[in-house]
Structure formats: C-alpha cells, structure tokens
Design a protein around this motif. Sequence first.
Motif, short mmCIF file in Angstrom:
data_model
loop_
_atom_site.label_atom_id
_atom_site.label_comp_id
_atom_site.label_asym_id
_atom_site.label_seq_id
_atom_site.Cartn_x
_atom_site.Cartn_y
_atom_site.Cartn_z
N VAL A 169 0.85 -1.19 0.00
CA VAL A 169 0.00 0.00 0.00
C VAL A 169 0.88 1.24 0.00
O VAL A 169 1.81 1.37 0.78
CB VAL A 169 -0.92 0.01 1.24
CG1 VAL A 169 -1.71 1.28 1.30
CG2 VAL A 169 -1.83 -1.19 1.22
N VAL A 170 0.59 2.15 -0.91
CA VAL A 170 1.32 3.40 -1.01
C VAL A 170 0.41 4.50 -0.49
O VAL A 170 -0.72 4.65 -0.96
CB VAL A 170 1.72 3.69 -2.47
CG1 VAL A 170 2.43 5.01 -2.59
CG2 VAL A 170 2.57 2.56 -3.01
N PRO A 171 0.86 5.28 0.48
CA PRO A 171 -0.01 6.34 0.99
C PRO A 171 -0.26 7.40 -0.09
O PRO A 171 0.64 7.76 -0.84
CB PRO A 171 0.77 6.93 2.16
CG PRO A 171 2.17 6.49 1.98
CD PRO A 171 2.13 5.23 1.18
N ALA A 172 -1.48 7.86 -0.16
CA ALA A 172 -1.85 8.85 -1.18
C ALA A 172 -2.55 10.02 -0.51
O ALA A 172 -3.26 9.86 0.47
CB ALA A 172 -2.77 8.23 -2.21
N LYS A 173 -2.32 11.18 -1.03
CA LYS A 173 -2.97 12.39 -0.54
C LYS A 173 -3.92 12.86 -1.63
O LYS A 173 -3.50 13.27 -2.70
CB LYS A 173 -1.94 13.47 -0.25
CG LYS A 173 -0.85 13.00 0.67
CD LYS A 173 -0.96 13.73 1.97
CE LYS A 173 0.23 13.33 2.82
NZ LYS A 173 -0.13 12.97 4.12
N ALA A 186 -7.15 17.51 11.85
CA ALA A 186 -8.21 17.03 10.95
C ALA A 186 -7.66 16.56 9.61
O ALA A 186 -8.39 15.99 8.81
CB ALA A 186 -9.22 18.14 10.71
N THR A 187 -6.39 16.76 9.37
CA THR A 187 -5.80 16.43 8.07
C THR A 187 -5.89 14.93 7.78
O THR A 187 -6.31 14.53 6.70
CB THR A 187 -4.33 16.86 8.02
OG1 THR A 187 -4.24 18.21 8.43
CG2 THR A 187 -3.75 16.69 6.66
N ASN A 188 -5.50 14.10 8.72
CA ASN A 188 -5.51 12.66 8.50
C ASN A 188 -6.93 12.14 8.31
O ASN A 188 -7.18 11.28 7.47
CB ASN A 188 -4.84 11.93 9.66
CG ASN A 188 -3.35 12.16 9.67
OD1 ASN A 188 -2.76 12.44 8.64
ND2 ASN A 188 -2.75 12.05 10.84
N GLY A 189 -7.86 12.64 9.08
CA GLY A 189 -9.24 12.21 8.95
C GLY A 189 -9.83 12.59 7.61
O GLY A 189 -10.57 11.81 6.99
N LEU A 190 -9.50 13.77 7.11
CA LEU A 190 -10.00 14.21 5.81
C LEU A 190 -9.40 13.36 4.69
O LEU A 190 -10.12 12.94 3.78
CB LEU A 190 -9.69 15.68 5.59
CG LEU A 190 -10.26 16.30 4.33
CD1 LEU A 190 -11.78 16.21 4.34
CD2 LEU A 190 -9.83 17.73 4.22
N ASN A 191 -8.12 13.09 4.77
CA ASN A 191 -7.48 12.24 3.76
C ASN A 191 -8.08 10.85 3.75
O ASN A 191 -8.36 10.29 2.68
CB ASN A 191 -5.97 12.14 4.01
CG ASN A 191 -5.22 13.30 3.42
OD1 ASN A 191 -5.69 13.95 2.51
ND2 ASN A 191 -4.04 13.55 3.95
N VAL A 200 -7.44 22.78 5.17
CA VAL A 200 -6.73 21.86 6.06
C VAL A 200 -5.35 22.41 6.42
O VAL A 200 -4.91 22.28 7.56
CB VAL A 200 -6.64 20.46 5.43
CG1 VAL A 200 -5.70 19.56 6.21
CG2 VAL A 200 -8.01 19.84 5.36
N GLU A 201 -4.66 23.03 5.46
CA GLU A 201 -3.35 23.60 5.75
C GLU A 201 -3.45 24.72 6.77
O GLU A 201 -2.63 24.81 7.68
CB GLU A 201 -2.68 24.10 4.47
CG GLU A 201 -2.11 23.00 3.61
CD GLU A 201 -1.50 23.52 2.33
OE1 GLU A 201 -1.55 24.76 2.11
OE2 GLU A 201 -0.99 22.71 1.56
#
Length: 92
Positions: free
Chosen positions: A21-25, A45-50, A35-36
Amino acid sequence: MKKQLRFLFFFLALGLTITTVVPAKAQCAMCTATVESNSESGASATNGLNNGIMYLLAAPYLAVAVLGFIWYKKYRRKNVELNMRQEKLNLN
C-alpha cells in the motif's frame, strides 16, 4: 491440483496487494487550503479528511468489483460444447 494452484495464486496476489500500500494524498484545492490553515493552528483534521476522501474514492471501485465477481460466478458456463466446422475459414 489446478484448483489449489488457483487459490494459491489468488491469495498471493491478494497478499501482495494488501502489503504494498502506497499512501496517497487526495484533496481538492479548497480542502487543501482549509486543512493547511487548520493544521498550522494545531488541528489534527488532516488525516481524517485524507482517509475520508480515500474511502469515498475506493467505494465505487469495490462495488463494481463485487458486482463483476457475482456476474462472473452466476453466468459462466461449464462443459460448453463448441460445434465448429472442420473446414478452413476464408476471411477475405
């Protein structure tokens, strides 16, 4: 033996798919800006949104794969007899 080999290949492919698995944004421009600005202020909240975006992205592909598998299992034919002519075909 052939059935066991097929199961082995399936589980090998499934295992490789899960372990590589490759992490994707995946975010739109407005979501990224929001988010930034929130992450600079200390919000997490960044991880939850991704994760939510990736879940919404994967759901249609998973549904199509399940429907395709059900269709394949239901409509494939076994012991089909092909009545082919023994003469050569001229495709000109």
